[in-house]
Design an enzyme around this catalytic site. Sequence first.
Site, mmCIF file in Angstrom:
data_model
loop_
_atom_site.group_PDB
_atom_site.id
_atom_site.type_symbol
_atom_site.label_atom_id
_atom_site.label_comp_id
_atom_site.label_asym_id
_atom_site.label_seq_id
_atom_site.Cartn_x
_atom_site.Cartn_y
_atom_site.Cartn_z
ATOM 1 N N ALA A 189 23.883 -137.800 21.381
ATOM 2 C CA ALA A 189 24.630 -137.652 20.117
ATOM 3 C C ALA A 189 23.912 -136.643 19.238
ATOM 4 C CB ALA A 189 24.743 -139.014 19.420
ATOM 5 N N HIS A 231 36.496 -156.032 -12.946
ATOM 6 C CA HIS A 231 35.416 -156.979 -12.658
ATOM 7 C C HIS A 231 36.006 -158.186 -11.959
ATOM 8 C CE1 HIS A 231 31.685 -159.153 -13.223
ATOM 9 N NE2 HIS A 231 32.367 -160.176 -13.731
ATOM 10 N N VAL A 263 13.329 -135.109 22.354
ATOM 11 C CA VAL A 263 13.660 -135.457 23.732
ATOM 12 C C VAL A 263 13.609 -134.179 24.568
ATOM 13 C CG1 VAL A 263 15.523 -136.235 25.230
ATOM 14 C CG2 VAL A 263 15.019 -137.459 23.109
ATOM 15 N N LEU A 265 48.937 -137.121 21.554
ATOM 16 C CA LEU A 265 48.622 -136.393 20.326
ATOM 17 C C LEU A 265 47.477 -137.110 19.612
ATOM 18 C CD1 LEU A 265 52.262 -135.761 19.041
ATOM 19 C CD2 LEU A 265 50.669 -134.046 19.946
ATOM 20 N N ARG A 306 28.160 -131.550 17.805
ATOM 21 C CA ARG A 306 29.332 -131.076 18.526
ATOM 22 C C ARG A 306 29.424 -129.561 18.378
ATOM 23 N NH1 ARG A 306 32.978 -135.214 19.701
ATOM 24 N NH2 ARG A 306 34.681 -133.724 19.813
ATOM 25 N N ASP A 365 37.420 -128.233 13.080
ATOM 26 C CA ASP A 365 36.097 -128.177 13.728
ATOM 27 C C ASP A 365 35.822 -126.844 14.416
ATOM 28 O OD1 ASP A 365 35.927 -130.848 13.051
ATOM 29 O OD2 ASP A 365 35.427 -131.551 15.083
ATOM 30 N N ALA A 425 19.876 -139.320 15.548
ATOM 31 C CA ALA A 425 20.216 -140.310 14.511
ATOM 32 C C ALA A 425 21.149 -139.677 13.494
ATOM 33 C CB ALA A 425 18.943 -140.826 13.834
ATOM 34 N N LYS A 482 35.995 -146.808 14.775
ATOM 35 C CA LYS A 482 36.177 -147.752 13.667
ATOM 36 C C LYS A 482 36.666 -149.103 14.168
ATOM 37 C CE LYS A 482 34.637 -144.973 12.011
ATOM 38 N NZ LYS A 482 34.285 -143.562 12.260
ATOM 39 N N ALA A 515 37.393 -134.981 10.058
ATOM 40 C CA ALA A 515 38.858 -134.984 10.113
ATOM 41 C C ALA A 515 39.467 -134.657 8.750
ATOM 42 C CB ALA A 515 39.353 -136.338 10.607
HETATM 43 P P1 NAD Z 1 24.898 -134.747 13.957
HETATM 44 O O1 NAD Z 1 24.712 -133.291 13.817
HETATM 45 O O2 NAD Z 1 25.427 -135.537 12.810
HETATM 46 O O3 NAD Z 1 23.516 -135.429 14.405
HETATM 47 C C1 NAD Z 1 22.773 -135.006 15.528
HETATM 48 C C2 NAD Z 1 21.345 -135.484 15.388
HETATM 49 O O4 NAD Z 1 20.642 -135.207 16.593
HETATM 50 C C3 NAD Z 1 20.595 -134.790 14.273
HETATM 51 O O5 NAD Z 1 20.028 -135.776 13.445
HETATM 52 C C4 NAD Z 1 19.541 -133.960 15.026
HETATM 53 O O6 NAD Z 1 18.346 -133.803 14.284
HETATM 54 C C5 NAD Z 1 19.318 -134.788 16.281
HETATM 55 N N1 NAD Z 1 18.726 -134.057 17.417
HETATM 56 C C6 NAD Z 1 19.032 -132.805 17.839
HETATM 57 N N2 NAD Z 1 18.283 -132.472 18.910
HETATM 58 C C7 NAD Z 1 17.483 -133.532 19.184
HETATM 59 C C8 NAD Z 1 16.471 -133.806 20.189
HETATM 60 N N3 NAD Z 1 16.137 -132.912 21.137
HETATM 61 N N4 NAD Z 1 15.828 -135.016 20.185
HETATM 62 C C9 NAD Z 1 16.166 -135.922 19.236
HETATM 63 N N5 NAD Z 1 17.100 -135.722 18.273
HETATM 64 C C10 NAD Z 1 17.760 -134.537 18.246
HETATM 65 O O7 NAD Z 1 25.848 -134.918 15.244
HETATM 66 P P2 NAD Z 1 26.664 -136.180 15.803
HETATM 67 O O8 NAD Z 1 26.143 -137.461 15.229
HETATM 68 O O9 NAD Z 1 26.684 -136.010 17.261
HETATM 69 O O10 NAD Z 1 28.122 -135.953 15.224
HETATM 70 C C11 NAD Z 1 28.871 -134.815 15.623
HETATM 71 C C12 NAD Z 1 29.881 -134.435 14.560
HETATM 72 O O11 NAD Z 1 30.895 -135.411 14.452
HETATM 73 C C13 NAD Z 1 29.225 -134.305 13.205
HETATM 74 O O12 NAD Z 1 29.717 -133.153 12.554
HETATM 75 C C14 NAD Z 1 29.677 -135.529 12.477
HETATM 76 O O13 NAD Z 1 29.791 -135.337 11.082
HETATM 77 C C15 NAD Z 1 31.029 -135.831 13.115
HETATM 78 N N6 NAD Z 1 31.296 -137.268 13.058
HETATM 79 C C16 NAD Z 1 31.624 -137.826 11.854
HETATM 80 C C17 NAD Z 1 31.808 -139.186 11.749
HETATM 81 C C18 NAD Z 1 32.160 -139.788 10.422
HETATM 82 O O14 NAD Z 1 32.639 -139.062 9.556
HETATM 83 N N7 NAD Z 1 31.914 -141.071 10.180
HETATM 84 C C19 NAD Z 1 31.650 -140.007 12.866
HETATM 85 C C20 NAD Z 1 31.293 -139.415 14.058
HETATM 86 C C21 NAD Z 1 31.120 -138.041 14.147
#
Ligand code: NAD
Length: 464
Positions: free
Chosen positions: A268, A443, A235, A36, A271, A311, A179, A49, A319
């Site tokens: 990355a 403080h 890319v 789960l 999703r 999602d 990024a 984390k 989450a």
């Molecule tokens: P994201 O959408 O946050 O970032 C994807 C990045 O890839 C964007 O900045 C986009 O401009 C870039 N990109 C897209 N195509 C590209 C290309 N051809 N060349 C270069 N860059 C390109 O997606 P993620 O970071 O994969 O995260 C997925 C989901 O998971 C998001 O909704 C995120 O909020 C969630 N998540 C949240 C957390 C957290 O809350 N700390 C942690 C991990 C993931």
Amino acid sequence: MYDVIIIGGGPGGYNAAIRAGQLGLSVAVIEGAQHLGGTCLNVGCMPAKSLLHASELYEMARTEFASFGIAVEPRLDLARMMAQKTEAVAKLVKGVEFLFRKNKVEWVRGWGRLDGESRVRVTGSTGEISVIEGRNIVLATGSRPSTLPGVCVDHRNIVTSTEALSFTQVPDRLIVIGAGVVGLEMGSIWCRLGSEVTVLEYADTILPGTDREIARTLERSLRKQGLNIRLGVRVASATPSDGAAVVTIEADSGVEAEKLMADKVLVAVGRRAFTDGLGLEVVGIVPDARGAIPHDGHYRTSAPGVWVIGDVTHGAMLAHKAEEEAIECIEIIAGKVSVSDDSDIPVVVYTRPELAAIGASEEELTAAGIDFRVGRFQFMANSRARINHETDGLVKMLVDTASDRILGIHMVGPQVGEMIAEARMALTFAATAEDVARTIHPHPTRSEALRQAAMDSAGWAMQA
Ligand code: NAD
């Protein structure tokens, strides 16, 4: 016949199940994975984390302990670091199983598929099929990593976050495509553990959509730590090559076509909603253009008795957003008047420093023609941050000029992820900046920076 059947055992599904159990509904969760907890517990937030924390301690031991008068020579034991991550995750998964028992939630092991009104067909791990019935069916199947055309994810050298959470060796060179949150968190982990990390981002900023000043502040800190961040590069392809990978950058205005080699490439780029094999067509549900399942604003899909949260529907893929929707959806099913509020979802990026934000950005307010004031407070002037040698970053508060209501709070700094709940509370209660400025903050804590930013929005920050 159950009152509620939930398909998916992640933060959306398990929170919905627990709330349903609390309200006395008979409830089953269909989950086909071995454990789960969904992506968040097993291959997302929690293992990430764990590695962020462990790698941060390693990096501090390597580069910062000496400045506190602690002389050590740390040695990385990656196998142990991964094992403690696995152990921590296993305990959390057991915790969800315990909460299921406590709230009389039945876990039906297998993959669910809509099979007509009120019916779900479940396929178990050995192929056995059963059908269960429920007055309400909640879809909480989550999301899967997306990829790009031309990028061939082989799960060995070109990977998603799932594999990047379990590398058995530190890659010499890691290229991260995107990024966003995943790219920056995973890039930070492997950079701290010794990889040469290059992050390739198509947009002209990290974390597109984030308040620009705040994104730039984090970008500067990450560059100082050694992340090679390249903005404005698209890319075109990534292909495995001889136990490594080649990434091609497309020629664009001011950017030359280029080929880069790396041991591992992490894709990355976001999703997408996970609906494969869910049988949406059986009940006439049509996903939107992004593949997400639409709802009517109260989690009802177009099919009678079928609901959707998390999602797999529209909105932020987070989450805590799924959890909020789970509570609200189940309370509506139970006939209660739900008072949940998912209007402003806080975002946290668990880098070091952390980034945390809620509400409108400066760019959004400007575009909307809203008259606003800005309050800022740098962590450099916060006594606790100085004592702890963690002075990068600031708190920025955006305030409506006419009413003094807080419109947005954006922070980069030490553990600001722990401070954003206060910001959310302020927005929930429609606080003015003066309300926060006149609230006692102990403080010395970092939270004083929020109070000082509120004061600054009216021109009376006392500690800057
Ligand atoms: P994201 O959408 O946050 O970032 C994807 C990045 O890839 C964007 O900045 C986009 O401009 C870039 N990109 C897209 N195509 C590209 C290309 N051809 N060349 C270069 N860059 C390109 O997606 P993620 O970071 O994969 O995260 C997925 C989901 O998971 C998001 O909704 C995120 O909020 C969630 N998540 C949240 C957390 C957290 O809350 N700390 C942690 C991990 C993931």
